[in-house]
Scaffold this motif. Structure first.
Motif, PDB file in Angstrom:
ATOM      1  N   ILE A  93       0.885  -1.175   0.000  1.00 41.33           N
ATOM      2  CA  ILE A  93       0.000   0.000   0.000  1.00 41.33           C
ATOM      3  C   ILE A  93       0.918   1.219   0.000  1.00 41.33           C
ATOM      4  O   ILE A  93       0.646   2.230  -0.641  1.00 41.33           O
ATOM      5  CB  ILE A  93      -0.937  -0.041   1.229  1.00 41.33           C
ATOM      6  N   HIS A  94       2.027   1.081   0.727  1.00 42.15           N
ATOM      7  CA  HIS A  94       3.137   2.036   0.636  1.00 42.15           C
ATOM      8  C   HIS A  94       4.259   1.337  -0.129  1.00 42.15           C
ATOM      9  O   HIS A  94       4.831   0.362   0.344  1.00 42.15           O
ATOM     10  CB  HIS A  94       3.600   2.456   2.034  1.00 42.15           C
ATOM     11  N   SER A  95       4.551   1.856  -1.311  1.00 39.15           N
ATOM     12  CA  SER A  95       5.313   1.076  -2.286  1.00 39.15           C
ATOM     13  C   SER A  95       6.818   1.047  -2.046  1.00 39.15           C
ATOM     14  O   SER A  95       7.535   0.352  -2.757  1.00 39.15           O
ATOM     15  CB  SER A  95       5.009   1.602  -3.682  1.00 39.15           C
ATOM     16  N   ALA A  96       7.326   1.796  -1.060  1.00 39.11           N
ATOM     17  CA  ALA A  96       8.759   1.714  -0.748  1.00 39.11           C
ATOM     18  C   ALA A  96       8.986   0.924   0.544  1.00 39.11           C
ATOM     19  O   ALA A  96      10.048   1.005   1.143  1.00 39.11           O
ATOM     20  CB  ALA A  96       9.369   3.104  -0.627  1.00 39.11           C
ATOM     21  N   GLU A  97       7.966   0.171   0.964  1.00 35.76           N
ATOM     22  CA  GLU A  97       8.069  -0.604   2.200  1.00 35.76           C
ATOM     23  C   GLU A  97       8.277  -2.068   1.813  1.00 35.76           C
ATOM     24  O   GLU A  97       7.342  -2.861   1.730  1.00 35.76           O
ATOM     25  CB  GLU A  97       6.830  -0.336   3.059  1.00 35.76           C
ATOM     26  N   TYR A  98       9.552  -2.369   1.559  1.00 31.91           N
ATOM     27  CA  TYR A  98       9.892  -3.561   0.785  1.00 31.91           C
ATOM     28  C   TYR A  98       9.837  -4.874   1.553  1.00 31.91           C
ATOM     29  O   TYR A  98       9.650  -5.922   0.951  1.00 31.91           O
ATOM     30  CB  TYR A  98      11.285  -3.388   0.171  1.00 31.91           C
ATOM     31  N   LEU A 133       0.854  -5.491   5.614  1.00 30.21           N
ATOM     32  CA  LEU A 133       2.294  -5.458   5.896  1.00 30.21           C
ATOM     33  C   LEU A 133       2.903  -4.115   5.487  1.00 30.21           C
ATOM     34  O   LEU A 133       2.763  -3.692   4.340  1.00 30.21           O
ATOM     35  CB  LEU A 133       2.996  -6.605   5.150  1.00 30.21           C
ATOM     36  N   HIS A 134       3.582  -3.485   6.435  1.00 33.83           N
ATOM     37  CA  HIS A 134       4.213  -2.178   6.197  1.00 33.83           C
ATOM     38  C   HIS A 134       5.626  -2.152   6.758  1.00 33.83           C
ATOM     39  O   HIS A 134       6.069  -3.085   7.432  1.00 33.83           O
ATOM     40  CB  HIS A 134       3.406  -1.065   6.883  1.00 33.83           C
ATOM     41  N   SER A 135       6.317  -1.012   6.484  1.00 36.53           N
ATOM     42  CA  SER A 135       7.629  -0.704   7.066  1.00 36.53           C
ATOM     43  C   SER A 135       7.640   0.800   7.293  1.00 36.53           C
ATOM     44  O   SER A 135       6.660   1.477   6.987  1.00 36.53           O
ATOM     45  CB  SER A 135       8.760  -1.034   6.085  1.00 36.53           C
ATOM     46  N   GLY A 136       8.776   1.316   7.760  1.00 40.39           N
ATOM     47  CA  GLY A 136       8.950   2.758   7.697  1.00 40.39           C
ATOM     48  C   GLY A 136       9.015   3.150   6.225  1.00 40.39           C
ATOM     49  O   GLY A 136       9.370   2.334   5.367  1.00 40.39           O
TER      50      GLY A 136
HETATM   51 ZN   LIG Z   1       3.278   2.051   5.440  1.00 39.88          ZN
END
Ligand SMILES: [Zn+2]
Ligand SMILES: [Zn+2]
Length: 319
Positions: free
Chosen positions: A48-53, A135-138
Protein backbone atom coordinates in the motif's frame (compact mmCIF):
# COMPACT_ATOMS: atom_id res chain seq x y z
CA UNK A 1 -14.63 -21.04 -3.30
CA UNK A 2 -13.56 -17.45 -3.86
CA UNK A 3 -15.05 -15.12 -6.46
CA UNK A 4 -13.48 -11.77 -7.33
CA UNK A 5 -15.29 -10.14 -10.27
CA UNK A 6 -15.53 -12.97 -12.82
CA UNK A 7 -12.44 -14.75 -11.46
CA UNK A 8 -13.49 -17.94 -9.66
CA UNK A 9 -11.12 -20.10 -7.59
CA UNK A 10 -12.59 -23.40 -6.44
CA UNK A 11 -11.97 -25.27 -3.19
CA UNK A 12 -8.54 -26.95 -3.30
CA UNK A 13 -7.24 -24.66 -6.07
CA UNK A 14 -4.46 -22.08 -6.17
CA UNK A 15 -4.42 -19.36 -8.83
CA UNK A 16 -2.57 -16.20 -9.82
CA UNK A 17 -4.56 -13.35 -11.29
CA UNK A 18 -5.17 -9.62 -11.31
CA UNK A 19 -7.71 -7.47 -9.57
CA UNK A 20 -9.04 -4.74 -11.83
CA UNK A 21 -9.63 -1.21 -10.63
CA UNK A 22 -12.50 0.55 -12.37
CA UNK A 23 -11.38 3.66 -14.25
CA UNK A 24 -7.68 3.00 -13.65
CA UNK A 25 -5.36 1.25 -16.10
CA UNK A 26 -3.29 -0.77 -13.65
CA UNK A 27 -4.51 -4.00 -12.02
CA UNK A 28 -3.21 -5.40 -8.72
CA UNK A 29 -1.37 -8.75 -8.77
CA UNK A 30 -3.05 -11.34 -6.57
CA UNK A 31 -2.69 -14.98 -5.58
CA UNK A 32 -5.66 -16.87 -4.16
CA UNK A 33 -5.19 -20.16 -2.34
CA UNK A 34 -8.41 -22.02 -1.53
CA UNK A 35 -7.86 -24.66 1.13
CA UNK A 36 -8.95 -28.26 0.75
CA UNK A 37 -11.05 -27.72 3.89
CA UNK A 38 -13.55 -24.98 4.69
CA UNK A 39 -12.69 -22.14 7.03
CA UNK A 40 -12.17 -18.38 7.22
CA UNK A 41 -10.79 -16.21 4.41
CA UNK A 42 -7.68 -14.26 5.35
CA UNK A 43 -6.66 -11.25 3.29
CA UNK A 44 -2.98 -10.25 3.22
CA UNK A 45 -1.83 -7.05 1.51
CA UNK A 46 1.53 -5.32 1.14
CA UNK A 47 2.82 -2.39 -0.86
CA UNK A 48 0.00 0.00 0.00
CA UNK A 49 3.14 2.04 0.64
CA UNK A 50 5.31 1.08 -2.29
CA UNK A 51 8.76 1.71 -0.75
CA UNK A 52 8.07 -0.60 2.20
CA UNK A 53 9.89 -3.56 0.79
CA UNK A 54 10.06 -6.10 3.63
CA UNK A 55 6.33 -6.77 3.48
CA UNK A 56 6.20 -6.75 -0.31
CA UNK A 57 8.90 -9.42 -0.58
CA UNK A 58 7.39 -11.45 2.28
CA UNK A 59 3.94 -11.38 0.64
CA UNK A 60 5.34 -12.47 -2.73
CA UNK A 61 7.10 -15.42 -1.09
CA UNK A 62 4.07 -16.38 0.99
CA UNK A 63 1.97 -16.36 -2.18
CA UNK A 64 4.33 -18.92 -3.69
CA UNK A 65 4.54 -21.04 -0.55
CA UNK A 66 0.97 -21.43 0.79
CA UNK A 67 -0.68 -24.56 -0.61
CA UNK A 68 -4.36 -25.64 -0.59
CA UNK A 69 -3.44 -28.86 1.27
CA UNK A 70 -2.30 -26.96 4.37
CA UNK A 71 -5.23 -24.53 4.61
CA UNK A 72 -8.59 -24.78 6.36
CA UNK A 73 -10.07 -21.80 4.60
CA UNK A 74 -8.73 -19.37 2.03
CA UNK A 75 -5.83 -16.95 1.73
CA UNK A 76 -5.87 -13.97 -0.64
CA UNK A 77 -2.52 -12.24 -1.10
CA UNK A 78 -2.03 -8.90 -2.86
CA UNK A 79 1.74 -8.29 -2.52
CA UNK A 80 1.84 -4.91 -4.27
CA UNK A 81 -1.20 -2.68 -4.00
CA UNK A 82 0.46 0.54 -5.20
CA UNK A 83 2.00 -0.74 -8.43
CA UNK A 84 2.58 2.68 -10.03
CA UNK A 85 4.34 4.01 -6.92
CA UNK A 86 6.67 1.00 -6.94
CA UNK A 87 7.48 1.35 -10.63
CA UNK A 88 8.12 5.12 -10.42
CA UNK A 89 9.74 4.98 -6.96
CA UNK A 90 7.48 7.70 -5.58
CA UNK A 91 8.13 6.45 -2.03
CA UNK A 92 4.75 5.80 -0.46
CA UNK A 93 2.62 7.89 -2.75
CA UNK A 94 0.47 6.81 -5.66
CA UNK A 95 2.27 8.03 -8.78
CA UNK A 96 -0.73 9.44 -10.65
CA UNK A 97 -2.18 11.67 -7.93
CA UNK A 98 0.51 11.97 -5.24
CA UNK A 99 -1.89 10.71 -2.57
CA UNK A 100 -1.09 8.48 0.39
CA UNK A 101 -3.30 5.44 -0.20
CA UNK A 102 -3.48 4.72 3.51
CA UNK A 103 -5.28 8.00 4.18
CA UNK A 104 -8.11 7.67 1.65
CA UNK A 105 -10.03 4.54 2.72
CA UNK A 106 -12.87 3.70 2.06
CA UNK A 107 -12.01 5.34 -1.27
CA UNK A 108 -14.24 6.74 -3.97
CA UNK A 109 -15.20 5.19 -7.34
CA UNK A 110 -15.34 8.69 -8.88
CA UNK A 111 -12.09 9.95 -7.33
CA UNK A 112 -8.46 9.95 -8.48
CA UNK A 113 -6.20 6.88 -8.71
CA UNK A 114 -5.65 6.34 -4.97
CA UNK A 115 -9.37 6.72 -4.20
CA UNK A 116 -10.23 4.16 -6.86
CA UNK A 117 -7.61 1.65 -5.65
CA UNK A 118 -8.96 1.93 -2.10
CA UNK A 119 -12.53 1.57 -3.30
CA UNK A 120 -11.62 -1.61 -5.24
CA UNK A 121 -10.00 -3.13 -2.13
CA UNK A 122 -13.05 -2.34 -0.01
CA UNK A 123 -15.66 -3.60 -2.45
CA UNK A 124 -13.81 -6.61 -3.90
CA UNK A 125 -11.67 -7.83 -1.00
CA UNK A 126 -12.94 -6.54 2.36
CA UNK A 127 -16.37 -7.77 1.25
CA UNK A 128 -15.13 -11.39 1.33
CA UNK A 129 -12.45 -11.26 4.07
CA UNK A 130 -12.91 -12.64 7.60
CA UNK A 131 -9.50 -11.41 8.80
CA UNK A 132 -7.01 -8.90 7.42
CA UNK A 133 -3.22 -8.59 7.76
CA UNK A 134 -1.51 -5.54 6.20
CA UNK A 135 2.29 -5.46 5.90
CA UNK A 136 4.21 -2.18 6.20
CA UNK A 137 7.63 -0.70 7.07
CA UNK A 138 8.95 2.76 7.70
CA UNK A 139 8.76 4.86 4.54
CA UNK A 140 11.84 5.28 2.33
CA UNK A 141 13.09 8.18 4.48
CA UNK A 142 12.15 6.69 7.86
CA UNK A 143 13.80 4.33 10.33
CA UNK A 144 11.53 2.19 12.47
CA UNK A 145 11.46 -0.28 15.34
CA UNK A 146 9.25 -3.32 14.55
CA UNK A 147 5.76 -3.22 16.04
CA UNK A 148 2.15 -4.13 15.30
CA UNK A 149 -1.00 -1.98 15.24
CA UNK A 150 -4.58 -2.88 16.01
CA UNK A 151 -7.59 -0.57 16.27
CA UNK A 152 -8.99 -0.21 19.78
CA UNK A 153 -11.96 2.04 19.02
CA UNK A 154 -14.18 -0.36 17.07
CA UNK A 155 -16.74 -2.81 18.47
CA UNK A 156 -15.39 -4.76 21.42
CA UNK A 157 -15.38 -8.16 19.74
CA UNK A 158 -13.43 -6.94 16.70
CA UNK A 159 -10.95 -5.05 18.89
CA UNK A 160 -10.45 -8.12 21.09
CA UNK A 161 -9.91 -10.44 18.12
CA UNK A 162 -7.52 -7.95 16.51
CA UNK A 163 -5.49 -7.69 19.72
CA UNK A 164 -5.35 -11.48 19.85
CA UNK A 165 -3.95 -11.49 16.29
CA UNK A 166 -1.30 -8.98 17.40
CA UNK A 167 -0.28 -11.28 20.28
CA UNK A 168 0.99 -13.78 17.69
CA UNK A 169 3.32 -11.30 16.01
CA UNK A 170 6.94 -11.57 17.11
CA UNK A 171 7.46 -7.91 18.02
CA UNK A 172 7.85 -6.27 21.40
CA UNK A 173 5.36 -3.44 20.92
CA UNK A 174 1.63 -3.58 20.24
CA UNK A 175 0.19 -0.16 19.40
CA UNK A 176 -3.49 0.49 20.08
CA UNK A 177 -4.71 2.89 17.40
CA UNK A 178 -7.66 5.21 17.90
CA UNK A 179 -8.24 5.76 14.18
CA UNK A 180 -11.03 3.77 12.54
CA UNK A 181 -10.96 5.24 9.04
CA UNK A 182 -8.51 6.48 6.38
CA UNK A 183 -6.14 3.52 6.59
CA UNK A 184 -6.91 0.13 5.08
CA UNK A 185 -6.72 -1.95 8.27
CA UNK A 186 -8.42 0.85 10.23
CA UNK A 187 -11.39 0.91 7.92
CA UNK A 188 -11.55 -2.90 7.71
CA UNK A 189 -11.70 -2.98 11.53
CA UNK A 190 -14.62 -0.56 11.48
CA UNK A 191 -16.43 -3.02 9.20
CA UNK A 192 -16.01 -5.72 11.87
CA UNK A 193 -13.08 -7.51 10.18
CA UNK A 194 -10.41 -8.26 12.82
CA UNK A 195 -7.28 -6.62 11.39
CA UNK A 196 -3.67 -5.81 12.18
CA UNK A 197 -0.89 -3.83 10.53
CA UNK A 198 2.65 -5.17 10.97
CA UNK A 199 5.52 -2.66 10.78
CA UNK A 200 8.99 -4.07 10.13
CA UNK A 201 11.95 -2.55 8.25
CA UNK A 202 12.33 0.90 6.74
CA UNK A 203 14.57 3.43 5.04
CA UNK A 204 14.08 1.80 1.60
CA UNK A 205 16.03 -1.11 3.00
CA UNK A 206 15.12 -4.76 3.42
CA UNK A 207 16.91 -7.91 4.56
CA UNK A 208 16.15 -11.60 4.12
CA UNK A 209 16.06 -11.86 7.91
CA UNK A 210 13.23 -9.32 8.20
CA UNK A 211 11.39 -10.99 5.33
CA UNK A 212 11.64 -14.33 7.18
CA UNK A 213 10.30 -12.71 10.35
CA UNK A 214 7.28 -11.28 8.52
CA UNK A 215 6.67 -14.66 6.90
CA UNK A 216 6.97 -16.55 10.18
CA UNK A 217 4.46 -14.22 11.84
CA UNK A 218 1.95 -14.37 9.00
CA UNK A 219 2.19 -18.16 8.63
CA UNK A 220 1.65 -18.74 12.37
CA UNK A 221 -1.29 -16.38 12.40
CA UNK A 222 -2.95 -17.84 9.30
CA UNK A 223 -2.74 -21.39 10.67
CA UNK A 224 -3.97 -20.21 14.06
CA UNK A 225 -6.94 -18.32 12.62
CA UNK A 226 -7.76 -21.37 10.54
CA UNK A 227 -8.02 -23.60 13.57
CA UNK A 228 -4.58 -24.61 14.85
CA UNK A 229 -4.73 -24.50 18.66
CA UNK A 230 -3.49 -21.40 20.42
CA UNK A 231 -1.28 -23.27 22.87
CA UNK A 232 0.71 -24.87 20.06
CA UNK A 233 1.78 -21.39 19.02
CA UNK A 234 3.34 -18.60 20.93
CA UNK A 235 1.66 -15.59 22.48
CA UNK A 236 4.59 -13.23 22.73
CA UNK A 237 5.45 -11.15 25.77
CA UNK A 238 4.70 -7.66 24.59
CA UNK A 239 4.12 -4.11 25.75
CA UNK A 240 0.97 -2.22 24.92
CA UNK A 241 1.56 1.31 23.65
CA UNK A 242 -1.11 4.00 23.55
CA UNK A 243 -1.42 7.76 23.06
CA UNK A 244 0.72 7.78 19.93
CA UNK A 245 2.22 11.21 19.22
CA UNK A 246 2.79 11.85 15.52
CA UNK A 247 4.86 15.01 15.36
CA UNK A 248 5.08 16.78 12.01
CA UNK A 249 7.90 19.13 11.00
CA UNK A 250 7.12 22.80 11.63
CA UNK A 251 9.69 23.92 9.01
CA UNK A 252 11.55 22.62 5.98
CA UNK A 253 15.23 22.15 6.74
CA UNK A 254 17.65 19.66 8.30
CA UNK A 255 16.67 17.15 11.00
CA UNK A 256 18.97 15.78 13.71
CA UNK A 257 17.25 13.07 15.78
CA UNK A 258 18.55 12.51 19.33
CA UNK A 259 17.12 9.01 19.86
CA UNK A 260 17.01 5.73 18.00
CA UNK A 261 13.85 3.81 17.09
CA UNK A 262 12.91 1.58 20.03
CA UNK A 263 14.70 3.84 22.52
CA UNK A 264 12.93 4.85 25.75
CA UNK A 265 12.84 8.40 27.07
CA UNK A 266 11.22 10.53 29.74
CA UNK A 267 8.80 13.39 29.30
CA UNK A 268 10.75 16.61 28.69
CA UNK A 269 13.72 14.94 27.00
CA UNK A 270 14.94 16.27 23.66
CA UNK A 271 13.98 14.04 20.72
CA UNK A 272 15.70 15.99 17.96
CA UNK A 273 16.58 19.34 16.43
CA UNK A 274 15.58 21.08 13.24
CA UNK A 275 18.10 23.51 11.75
CA UNK A 276 18.27 25.78 8.70
CA UNK A 277 20.96 25.62 6.01
CA UNK A 278 23.21 27.94 8.06
CA UNK A 279 23.04 25.57 11.02
CA UNK A 280 20.77 27.86 13.07
CA UNK A 281 18.39 26.10 15.41
CA UNK A 282 14.78 26.44 14.22
CA UNK A 283 13.01 24.02 16.53
CA UNK A 284 13.63 21.44 19.25
CA UNK A 285 11.31 18.46 19.58
CA UNK A 286 10.57 17.75 23.25
CA UNK A 287 8.86 14.57 24.48
CA UNK A 288 5.38 15.34 25.81
CA UNK A 289 5.19 12.02 27.70
CA UNK A 290 7.37 9.10 28.82
CA UNK A 291 7.59 6.82 25.84
CA UNK A 292 9.41 4.92 23.15
CA UNK A 293 10.31 5.98 19.59
CA UNK A 294 8.35 3.98 17.02
CA UNK A 295 9.80 5.60 13.92
CA UNK A 296 11.42 8.85 12.83
CA UNK A 297 12.73 10.61 9.76
CA UNK A 298 16.20 9.29 8.97
CA UNK A 299 17.01 11.53 6.01
CA UNK A 300 18.86 14.79 6.63
CA UNK A 301 16.15 16.74 4.89
CA UNK A 302 12.81 17.28 6.51
CA UNK A 303 9.75 18.84 4.92
CA UNK A 304 7.30 21.27 6.52
CA UNK A 305 4.12 19.46 7.64
CA UNK A 306 5.74 16.11 6.74
CA UNK A 307 6.37 13.30 9.26
CA UNK A 308 9.19 13.92 11.75
CA UNK A 309 8.85 11.46 14.63
CA UNK A 310 6.24 9.10 16.10
CA UNK A 311 6.34 7.86 19.68
CA UNK A 312 3.99 6.36 22.21
CA UNK A 313 3.59 5.71 25.92
CA UNK A 314 3.88 2.21 27.39
CA UNK A 315 0.66 1.55 29.27
CA UNK A 316 0.59 -2.18 29.98
CA UNK A 317 2.58 -5.41 29.81
CA UNK A 318 0.89 -8.18 27.83
CA UNK A 319 1.78 -11.68 28.97
ZN1 LIG B 1 3.28 2.05 5.44
ZN1 LIG C 1 -3.71 -17.24 20.17
Amino acid sequence: MIKIDDWVIEKGEKAQGKIKITGYGIAMPATVICGVKDGPTILITAGIHSAEYVGIQAAMELAKEFQPEELKGNVIIVPLVNVSGFEHRTMSLVYEDGKNLNRVFPGDPEGTAADRIAYAIVTKLFSIADYYIDLHSGDGFEQLHPYVYYVGVVDEKTAEKSLHMARHIGVKYVVRSTTATGGAYNYASSLGIPSILIERGGHSYWTWEEVEQDKRDVRHLVFHLQGKACHGLKHYRQMLLENVVYEYAPYTGCWYPSKKPGEYFFKGEELGELRDYYGNLLYTSIATENGVVLYQTASLNIIEDGPMIAYAAITETLT
